[in-house]
Design an enzyme around this catalytic site. Structure first.
Site, PDB file in Angstrom:
ATOM      1  N   ALA A 100       1.014  -1.097   0.009  1.00  0.00           N
ATOM      2  CA  ALA A 100       0.065   0.070   0.085  1.00  0.00           C
ATOM      3  C   ALA A 100       0.972   1.274  -0.043  1.00  0.00           C
ATOM      4  O   ALA A 100       0.423   2.108  -0.385  1.00  0.00           O
ATOM      5  CB  ALA A 100      -0.934   0.095   1.054  1.00  0.00           C
ATOM      6  N   GLU A 101       2.184   1.137   0.191  1.00  0.00           N
ATOM      7  CA  GLU A 101       2.938   2.401   0.534  1.00  0.00           C
ATOM      8  C   GLU A 101       4.418   1.750   0.476  1.00  0.00           C
ATOM      9  O   GLU A 101       4.962   0.808   0.999  1.00  0.00           O
ATOM     10  CB  GLU A 101       2.710   3.156   1.722  1.00  0.00           C
ATOM     11  CG  GLU A 101       1.759   3.901   1.915  1.00  0.00           C
ATOM     12  CD  GLU A 101       1.682   4.650   3.300  1.00  0.00           C
ATOM     13  OE1 GLU A 101       2.539   4.847   4.141  1.00  0.00           O
ATOM     14  OE2 GLU A 101       0.670   5.283   3.551  1.00  0.00           O
TER      15      GLU A 101
END
Length: 147
Positions: free
Chosen positions: A65-66
Site C-alpha cells: 500500500a505504501e
C-alpha cells in the site's frame, strides 16, 4: 495490504544491510529458507507472506500500500537514491515481476508520496518522500511505463 519502507530498515541496520541491496542494485544475492533475494523489498514482502502463512492465512494476495525513498534529510536519502529505488519498484510492478516466494504473482504496489509533506511528524526525512517538492517542483522523473 502492507506498508514497506526498505529505507527505514536500511537506516536501522546499515551496518548489516548494504545500500545496494535496499536500492535493487546488489551484485550478490542473499539466501533465506532456500530462496535467493537480490533486494530488500522482495525479502520484506516474502517475510510478511511467511508470517501470514505461519498464522494460518494461506494464499492471501499481498498489496504494498505504501513504499518509497526520501529525497532529503536522512542517511542515504537523496534524489538519486529515491529515483533509483522508486524506478526499480515501478519497473518490477509494470513488468509483472513477483517475489522469489511467489514468482508468478504480479506485484501490486502504490508509491508514497506524490508531494513532500511539511507538516508530517516524525524524523525530518519523513517529510521528503514526494516526487514533487512543497512548491510543486518535480524533484525527479519517474516513469510509469515498462520502457
Amino acid at each position: 495490504m502492507v506498508n514497506l519502507y526498505p529505507y527505514e530498515v536500511y537506516v536501522s541496520h546499515s551496518n548489516r544491510i548494504p545500500l545496494e541491496y535496499a536500492l535493487f542494485k546488489a551484485d550478490a544475492e542473499f539466501g533465506d529458507s532456500g530462496l535467493m533475494y537480490d533486494n530488500l523489498l522482495d525479502a520484506s514482502i516474502d517475510a510478511f507472506v511467511h508470517a501470514m502463512e505461519r498464522e494460518g492465512f494461506q494464499g492471501i494476495r499481498v498489496v504494498v500500500a505504501e513504499t518509497g525513498w526520501p529525497t532529503a534529510c536522512g542517511e542515504a536519502a537523496g534524489v538519486d537514491n529515491a529515483l533509483t529505488y522508486n524506478d526499480n519498484v515501478v519497473r518490477r510492478a509494470v513488468n509483472g515481476v513477483g517475489t522469489p516466494k511467489r514468482p508468478k504473482e504480479e506485484m501490486e504496489v502504490y508509491m508514497f508520496d506524490l508531494f513532500d509533506e511539511n507538516e508530517r511528524g516524525g524524523d525530518e526525512y519523513q517529510k521528503h518522500f514526494g516526487i514533487f517538492s512543497l512548491a510543486g517542483v518535480k524533484l525527479y522523473d519517474l516513469r510509469f511505463s515498462s520502457n
